[in-house]
Write a protein that holds these residues in place. Sequence first.
Motif, PDB file in Angstrom:
ATOM      1  N   HIS A  34     -17.166  11.517 -13.057  1.00 53.92           N
ATOM      2  CA  HIS A  34     -15.922  11.615 -13.821  1.00 53.92           C
ATOM      3  C   HIS A  34     -14.815  12.212 -12.957  1.00 53.92           C
ATOM      4  CE1 HIS A  34     -13.237  12.243 -17.179  1.00 53.92           C
ATOM      5  NE2 HIS A  34     -13.212  13.539 -16.961  1.00 53.92           N
ATOM      6  N   GLU A  35     -13.615  11.629 -13.043  1.00 58.63           N
ATOM      7  CA  GLU A  35     -12.392  12.063 -12.372  1.00 58.63           C
ATOM      8  C   GLU A  35     -12.405  11.866 -10.853  1.00 58.63           C
ATOM      9  OE1 GLU A  35     -11.422  16.024 -13.759  1.00 58.63           O
ATOM     10  OE2 GLU A  35     -10.569  15.208 -15.600  1.00 58.63           O
ATOM     11  N   THR A  36     -13.372  11.109 -10.327  1.00 56.27           N
ATOM     12  CA  THR A  36     -13.349  10.791  -8.900  1.00 56.27           C
ATOM     13  C   THR A  36     -12.168   9.869  -8.621  1.00 56.27           C
ATOM     14  OG1 THR A  36     -15.753  10.969  -8.723  1.00 56.27           O
ATOM     15  CG2 THR A  36     -14.623   9.733  -6.991  1.00 56.27           C
ATOM     16  N   VAL A  37     -11.364  10.221  -7.640  1.00 53.15           N
ATOM     17  CA  VAL A  37     -10.244   9.372  -7.228  1.00 53.15           C
ATOM     18  C   VAL A  37     -10.760   8.436  -6.140  1.00 53.15           C
ATOM     19  CG1 VAL A  37      -7.947   9.304  -6.190  1.00 53.15           C
ATOM     20  CG2 VAL A  37      -8.524  11.111  -7.840  1.00 53.15           C
ATOM     21  N   LEU A  38     -10.713   7.137  -6.401  1.00 55.11           N
ATOM     22  CA  LEU A  38     -11.209   6.147  -5.447  1.00 55.11           C
ATOM     23  C   LEU A  38     -10.153   5.802  -4.408  1.00 55.11           C
ATOM     24  CD1 LEU A  38     -13.067   3.797  -7.950  1.00 55.11           C
ATOM     25  CD2 LEU A  38     -13.973   5.747  -6.655  1.00 55.11           C
ATOM     26  N   PHE A  39      -8.887   5.838  -4.814  1.00 58.82           N
ATOM     27  CA  PHE A  39      -7.779   5.619  -3.889  1.00 58.82           C
ATOM     28  C   PHE A  39      -6.495   6.087  -4.556  1.00 58.82           C
ATOM     29  CE2 PHE A  39      -9.160   1.633  -5.814  1.00 58.82           C
ATOM     30  CZ  PHE A  39      -8.091   1.361  -6.654  1.00 58.82           C
ATOM     31  N   GLU A  40      -5.521   6.438  -3.726  1.00 54.87           N
ATOM     32  CA  GLU A  40      -4.215   6.883  -4.191  1.00 54.87           C
ATOM     33  C   GLU A  40      -3.200   5.746  -4.045  1.00 54.87           C
ATOM     34  OE1 GLU A  40      -3.347   9.713  -5.593  1.00 54.87           O
ATOM     35  OE2 GLU A  40      -5.044  11.028  -5.153  1.00 54.87           O
ATOM     36  N   THR A  41      -2.131   5.825  -4.793  1.00 59.83           N
ATOM     37  CA  THR A  41      -1.036   4.868  -4.665  1.00 59.83           C
ATOM     38  C   THR A  41      -0.485   4.924  -3.241  1.00 59.83           C
ATOM     39  OG1 THR A  41      -0.474   5.217  -6.980  1.00 59.83           O
ATOM     40  CG2 THR A  41       1.212   4.184  -5.601  1.00 59.83           C
ATOM     41  N   GLY A  42      -0.358   3.773  -2.615  1.00 59.51           N
ATOM     42  CA  GLY A  42       0.190   3.697  -1.265  1.00 59.51           C
ATOM     43  C   GLY A  42      -0.822   3.920  -0.156  1.00 59.51           C
ATOM     44  N   ALA A  43      -2.046   4.264  -0.498  1.00 66.36           N
ATOM     45  CA  ALA A  43      -3.085   4.496   0.508  1.00 66.36           C
ATOM     46  C   ALA A  43      -3.759   3.178   0.875  1.00 66.36           C
ATOM     47  CB  ALA A  43      -4.130   5.476  -0.018  1.00 66.36           C
ATOM     48  N   SER A  44      -4.333   3.127   2.063  1.00 65.43           N
ATOM     49  CA  SER A  44      -5.062   1.919   2.439  1.00 65.43           C
ATOM     50  C   SER A  44      -6.360   1.845   1.636  1.00 65.43           C
ATOM     51  CB  SER A  44      -5.344   1.897   3.942  1.00 65.43           C
ATOM     52  OG  SER A  44      -6.214   2.952   4.283  1.00 65.43           O
ATOM     53  N   VAL A  45      -6.742   0.635   1.286  1.00 66.30           N
ATOM     54  CA  VAL A  45      -7.973   0.406   0.530  1.00 66.30           C
ATOM     55  C   VAL A  45      -9.108   0.224   1.535  1.00 66.30           C
ATOM     56  CG1 VAL A  45      -9.130  -1.119  -1.118  1.00 66.30           C
ATOM     57  CG2 VAL A  45      -6.684  -0.645  -1.351  1.00 66.30           C
ATOM     58  N   SER A  83      -7.380  -6.236  -1.629  1.00 64.20           N
ATOM     59  CA  SER A  83      -7.533  -5.954  -0.198  1.00 64.20           C
ATOM     60  C   SER A  83      -7.989  -7.186   0.574  1.00 64.20           C
ATOM     61  CB  SER A  83      -8.522  -4.808   0.012  1.00 64.20           C
ATOM     62  OG  SER A  83      -9.802  -5.178  -0.460  1.00 64.20           O
ATOM     63  N   ALA A  84      -8.669  -8.092  -0.095  1.00 63.77           N
ATOM     64  CA  ALA A  84      -9.125  -9.318   0.564  1.00 63.77           C
ATOM     65  C   ALA A  84      -8.035 -10.372   0.605  1.00 63.77           C
ATOM     66  CB  ALA A  84     -10.347  -9.883  -0.154  1.00 63.77           C
ATOM     67  N   LEU A  85      -6.992 -10.147  -0.147  1.00 67.51           N
ATOM     68  CA  LEU A  85      -5.901 -11.115  -0.233  1.00 67.51           C
ATOM     69  C   LEU A  85      -4.656 -10.563   0.454  1.00 67.51           C
ATOM     70  CD1 LEU A  85      -6.513 -11.987  -3.982  1.00 67.51           C
ATOM     71  CD2 LEU A  85      -7.253 -13.305  -1.987  1.00 67.51           C
ATOM     72  N   ASP A  86      -4.854  -9.808   1.508  1.00 66.02           N
ATOM     73  CA  ASP A  86      -3.806  -9.215   2.339  1.00 66.02           C
ATOM     74  C   ASP A  86      -3.098  -8.026   1.721  1.00 66.02           C
ATOM     75  OD1 ASP A  86      -4.249 -10.679   4.598  1.00 66.02           O
ATOM     76  OD2 ASP A  86      -2.811 -12.230   4.081  1.00 66.02           O
ATOM     77  N   GLY A  87      -3.630  -7.470   0.661  1.00 67.45           N
ATOM     78  CA  GLY A  87      -3.065  -6.245   0.108  1.00 67.45           C
ATOM     79  C   GLY A  87      -3.647  -5.062   0.858  1.00 67.45           C
ATOM     80  N   ARG A  88      -2.960  -4.604   1.837  1.00 65.22           N
ATOM     81  CA  ARG A  88      -3.487  -3.545   2.707  1.00 65.22           C
ATOM     82  C   ARG A  88      -3.443  -2.163   2.072  1.00 65.22           C
ATOM     83  NH1 ARG A  88      -6.097  -6.779   6.023  1.00 65.22           N
ATOM     84  NH2 ARG A  88      -4.747  -8.177   7.148  1.00 65.22           N
ATOM     85  N   ILE A  89      -2.540  -1.979   1.102  1.00 64.03           N
ATOM     86  CA  ILE A  89      -2.437  -0.675   0.457  1.00 64.03           C
ATOM     87  C   ILE A  89      -2.581  -0.837  -1.050  1.00 64.03           C
ATOM     88  CG2 ILE A  89      -0.974   0.322   2.266  1.00 64.03           C
ATOM     89  CD1 ILE A  89       1.385  -0.015   0.265  1.00 64.03           C
ATOM     90  N   SER A  90      -2.946   0.243  -1.682  1.00 64.82           N
ATOM     91  CA  SER A  90      -3.101   0.226  -3.130  1.00 64.82           C
ATOM     92  C   SER A  90      -1.745   0.383  -3.809  1.00 64.82           C
ATOM     93  CB  SER A  90      -4.024   1.360  -3.556  1.00 64.82           C
ATOM     94  OG  SER A  90      -4.082   1.418  -4.955  1.00 64.82           O
ATOM     95  N   LEU A  91      -1.525  -0.397  -4.844  1.00 64.96           N
ATOM     96  CA  LEU A  91      -0.285  -0.315  -5.601  1.00 64.96           C
ATOM     97  C   LEU A  91      -0.377   0.688  -6.749  1.00 64.96           C
ATOM     98  CD1 LEU A  91       0.586  -4.111  -5.713  1.00 64.96           C
ATOM     99  CD2 LEU A  91       1.384  -2.369  -4.093  1.00 64.96           C
ATOM    100  N   ASN A  92      -1.579   1.255  -6.952  1.00 65.47           N
ATOM    101  CA  ASN A  92      -1.777   2.242  -7.995  1.00 65.47           C
ATOM    102  C   ASN A  92      -2.914   3.183  -7.612  1.00 65.47           C
ATOM    103  OD1 ASN A  92      -3.962   0.479  -8.500  1.00 65.47           O
ATOM    104  ND2 ASN A  92      -2.677  -0.686  -9.892  1.00 65.47           N
TER     105      ASN A  92
END
Length: 181
Positions: A34-45, A83-92
């Motif tokens: 619970h509450e684990t952050v998998l990625f931040e907005t703007g961070a690389s996936v 990330s597989a479709l050229d989205g290098r960073i997370s939008l959320n």
Amino acid sequence: MAKSRRSPNNFLASLSPSDFKFLQPHLKLIELPHETVLFETGASVKDVYFPHSGIISLVVPLSGGQMIEAAMIGLDSLVGASSALDGRISLNKGIVQLPGAASVMPVAPFRKAAGQSDTFRTALIRHEQVLFVQAQQSAACNASHKVEARMARWLLRAQDLSSEDTILLTQEFFSQMLGVQ
């Protein structure tokens, strides 16, 4: 004899045998506390998650510290597909709202699979389209419905994704996710 499922995750289970075979060696089972952050907005996936149980929320942090949920991910889906479709960073921001388990794999072999298989890439594009429509629906509900209706929608979706009859949540959780004080 009954056919066994390849994975408890519906997205993985729906893949063709050849597409699943490419991903399988890279999948590792992990717990999602619970509450684990998998990625931040703007961070690389770095990793792609395929939940078996639990719920991952894709949230948009607001300047005042609140968060608004854009999408809920459960055993029917995956997190990090863009990330597989050229989205290098997370939008959320991706955060575990209900604990569970997931298969996880690094982005590099995931991206390679999308580059090599038209059927896999098509499945990912369709997945992202569905996720976009769900985010639009969530935004529309947040803008036009009272908090009780938004909470009811969230609870019904959570039950669908978790396949559980009991969902343990706090009032603080709903205040954060539904944007009420």
